[in-house]
Motif scaffolding. Structure first.
Motif, PDB file in Angstrom:
ATOM      1  N   PHE A   9       0.809  -1.221   0.000  1.00 34.53           N
ATOM      2  CA  PHE A   9       0.000   0.000   0.000  1.00 34.53           C
ATOM      3  C   PHE A   9       0.845   1.275   0.000  1.00 34.53           C
ATOM      4  CE2 PHE A   9      -2.436   3.374   2.056  1.00 34.53           C
ATOM      5  CZ  PHE A   9      -3.576   3.395   1.259  1.00 34.53           C
ATOM      6  N   PRO A  10       1.836   1.448   0.913  1.00 35.84           N
ATOM      7  CA  PRO A  10       2.638   2.678   0.868  1.00 35.84           C
ATOM      8  C   PRO A  10       3.372   2.850  -0.456  1.00 35.84           C
ATOM      9  CG  PRO A  10       2.955   1.528   2.954  1.00 35.84           C
ATOM     10  CD  PRO A  10       2.221   0.594   2.057  1.00 35.84           C
ATOM     11  N   GLY A  11       3.879   1.749  -1.011  1.00 34.02           N
ATOM     12  CA  GLY A  11       4.563   1.844  -2.299  1.00 34.02           C
ATOM     13  C   GLY A  11       3.641   2.274  -3.414  1.00 34.02           C
ATOM     14  N   MET A  60       3.806   5.433  -5.894  1.00 34.27           N
ATOM     15  CA  MET A  60       3.669   5.299  -7.340  1.00 34.27           C
ATOM     16  C   MET A  60       2.679   6.320  -7.895  1.00 34.27           C
ATOM     17  SD  MET A  60       2.684   1.938  -9.634  1.00 34.27           S
ATOM     18  CE  MET A  60       1.127   1.676  -8.771  1.00 34.27           C
ATOM     19  N   VAL A  61       1.565   6.521  -7.190  1.00 34.60           N
ATOM     20  CA  VAL A  61       0.592   7.529  -7.609  1.00 34.60           C
ATOM     21  C   VAL A  61       1.230   8.909  -7.638  1.00 34.60           C
ATOM     22  CG1 VAL A  61      -1.571   8.669  -6.982  1.00 34.60           C
ATOM     23  CG2 VAL A  61      -1.379   6.197  -6.750  1.00 34.60           C
ATOM     24  N   VAL A  62       1.962   9.236  -6.578  1.00 37.98           N
ATOM     25  CA  VAL A  62       2.629  10.535  -6.496  1.00 37.98           C
ATOM     26  C   VAL A  62       3.678  10.663  -7.592  1.00 37.98           C
ATOM     27  CG1 VAL A  62       4.141  11.953  -5.065  1.00 37.98           C
ATOM     28  CG2 VAL A  62       2.180  10.806  -4.034  1.00 37.98           C
ATOM     29  N   LEU A 115      13.250  -0.059  -6.903  1.00 35.31           N
ATOM     30  CA  LEU A 115      14.315  -0.358  -5.952  1.00 35.31           C
ATOM     31  C   LEU A 115      14.233   0.545  -4.723  1.00 35.31           C
ATOM     32  CD1 LEU A 115      17.304  -0.852  -8.432  1.00 35.31           C
ATOM     33  CD2 LEU A 115      15.855  -2.601  -7.364  1.00 35.31           C
ATOM     34  N   SER A 116      13.016   0.831  -4.303  1.00 31.47           N
ATOM     35  CA  SER A 116      12.811   1.688  -3.133  1.00 31.47           C
ATOM     36  C   SER A 116      12.172   0.933  -1.967  1.00 31.47           C
ATOM     37  CB  SER A 116      11.916   2.877  -3.501  1.00 31.47           C
ATOM     38  OG  SER A 116      10.605   2.436  -3.836  1.00 31.47           O
ATOM     39  N   GLY A 117      11.973  -0.363  -2.117  1.00 34.24           N
ATOM     40  CA  GLY A 117      11.257  -1.103  -1.094  1.00 34.24           C
ATOM     41  C   GLY A 117       9.760  -1.044  -1.268  1.00 34.24           C
ATOM     42  N   ALA A 118       9.300  -0.447  -2.367  1.00 31.97           N
ATOM     43  CA  ALA A 118       7.865  -0.352  -2.607  1.00 31.97           C
ATOM     44  C   ALA A 118       7.265  -1.694  -2.985  1.00 31.97           C
ATOM     45  CB  ALA A 118       7.583   0.671  -3.714  1.00 31.97           C
ATOM     46  N   VAL A 119       8.037  -2.516  -3.705  1.00 25.12           N
ATOM     47  CA  VAL A 119       7.531  -3.787  -4.212  1.00 25.12           C
ATOM     48  C   VAL A 119       8.025  -4.955  -3.375  1.00 25.12           C
ATOM     49  CG1 VAL A 119       7.363  -5.269  -6.260  1.00 25.12           C
ATOM     50  CG2 VAL A 119       7.483  -2.786  -6.523  1.00 25.12           C
ATOM     51  N   PHE A 120       9.263  -4.886  -2.908  1.00 29.56           N
ATOM     52  CA  PHE A 120       9.827  -5.949  -2.082  1.00 29.56           C
ATOM     53  C   PHE A 120      10.751  -5.319  -1.046  1.00 29.56           C
ATOM     54  CE2 PHE A 120      12.329  -5.436  -5.946  1.00 29.56           C
ATOM     55  CZ  PHE A 120      13.600  -5.191  -5.451  1.00 29.56           C
TER      56      PHE A 120
END
Length: 278
Positions: A79-81, A85-87, A200-205
């Motif tokens: 969710f935070p990632g 992504m929206v931003v 590579l920001s921790g948004a996905v994993f």
């Protein structure tokens, strides 16, 4: 005997008006252009929403991040990632106006005006930041659907973090778009640089389960700290990718990133844009 009221000198008043009035005008111009396209707002929220639902529901409870709350699935982690992504997409689209303004000749007329450089940079970045916050905040309202309860404190902190993310990504996009002479070239940079920056920001994993060289890239990626700052204020410090980044450190790096992109935008905007002759 009463003291005489303080009267601002004409020079000071002119100086203040000369900086803030153009900045506000540029900000309002960006907002008006954004609000005239309501379908754009719907698209910016709907596409990431479907991506979040399909990917998050597909992995479901098969994903359990190290250090995350017991029983939390991928919908909560992702969710935070997705908010970032929206931003990110909104801030990128908002910076396309920089290229369009140069093509239409508007940017050259602004550059020729006797106004401080901070007015141009601040107006454009704040306009894009405001645009990015609208769909970002709307998506934040879906936090309870992901099993993330919102209270007044966490909601307020989340708004602050979303502002920092919006400001930094809009400023970064401004720096890139300033030297671009085509929307196609801007899209190429988007695919080559900004999308991997998000991945590579921790948004996905989480970084804790990634390969060593990926962990190093994520550690030096400022967007990693912004994602973790948002995850920390929404889900608590224990959900922060296995405790790799603490919430105070994440917030500090986020503030430093905002200051860095603002300084870079000021420095970069001081150079002539393509096609501009002094």
């Amino acid at each position: 005997m009463t003291a005489a009221p303080h009267i601002e000198s004409p020079a000071t008043a002119a100086k203040n008006s000369g900086m803030w009035l153009p900045m506000r005008s540029l900000w309002q111009r960006e907002i008006v252009r954004f609000l005239r396209q309501p379908s754009r707002i719907a698209g910016l929220v709907a596409a990431p929403l479907l991506f979040w639902l399909f990917l998050g529901s597909g992995l479901g409870n098969s994903f359990q991040p190290a250090g995350g709350p017991a029983g939390s699935g991928y919908l909560a982690y992702f969710f935070p990632g997705t908010v970032v992504m929206v931003v990110l997409f909104t801030s990128i689209l908002s910076n396309m106006s920089t290229i369009e303004d140069r093509r239409d000749g508007y940017l050259l007329s602004v550059l020729a005006a006797p106004i401080p450089r901070i007015s141009i940079v601040g107006g454009k970045i704040l306009g894009g930041t405001s645009q990015a916050m609208v769909p970002g905040v709307l998506f934040l309202l879906l936090a309870p659907v992901a099993g993330i309860p919102l209270n007044p404190v966490s909601a307020l902190l989340a708004l602050v973090v979303v502002f920092l993310i919006s400001f930094s990504l809009t400023g970064l996009g401004f720096v890139i778009a300033w030297r671009m002479d085509s929307v196609q070239g801007f899209h190429a940079v988007l695919n080559l640089f900004l999308i991997p920056l998000w991945l590579l920001s921790g948004a996905v994993f989480p970084a804790s389960g990634a390969s060593g060289w990926i962990q190093q890239i994520m550690r030096f990626n400022p967007l990693s700290y912004e994602v973790e700052a948002l995850r920390g204020v929404l889900q608590g410090p224990g959900a922060s990718a296995g405790g790799v980044y603490s919430l105070p450190v994440s917030l500090g790096v986020s503030l430093a990133f905002c200051a860095a992109v603002l300084a870079a935008a000021m420095l970069w905007a001081g150079r002539p844009a393509p096609g501009h002759r002094s």
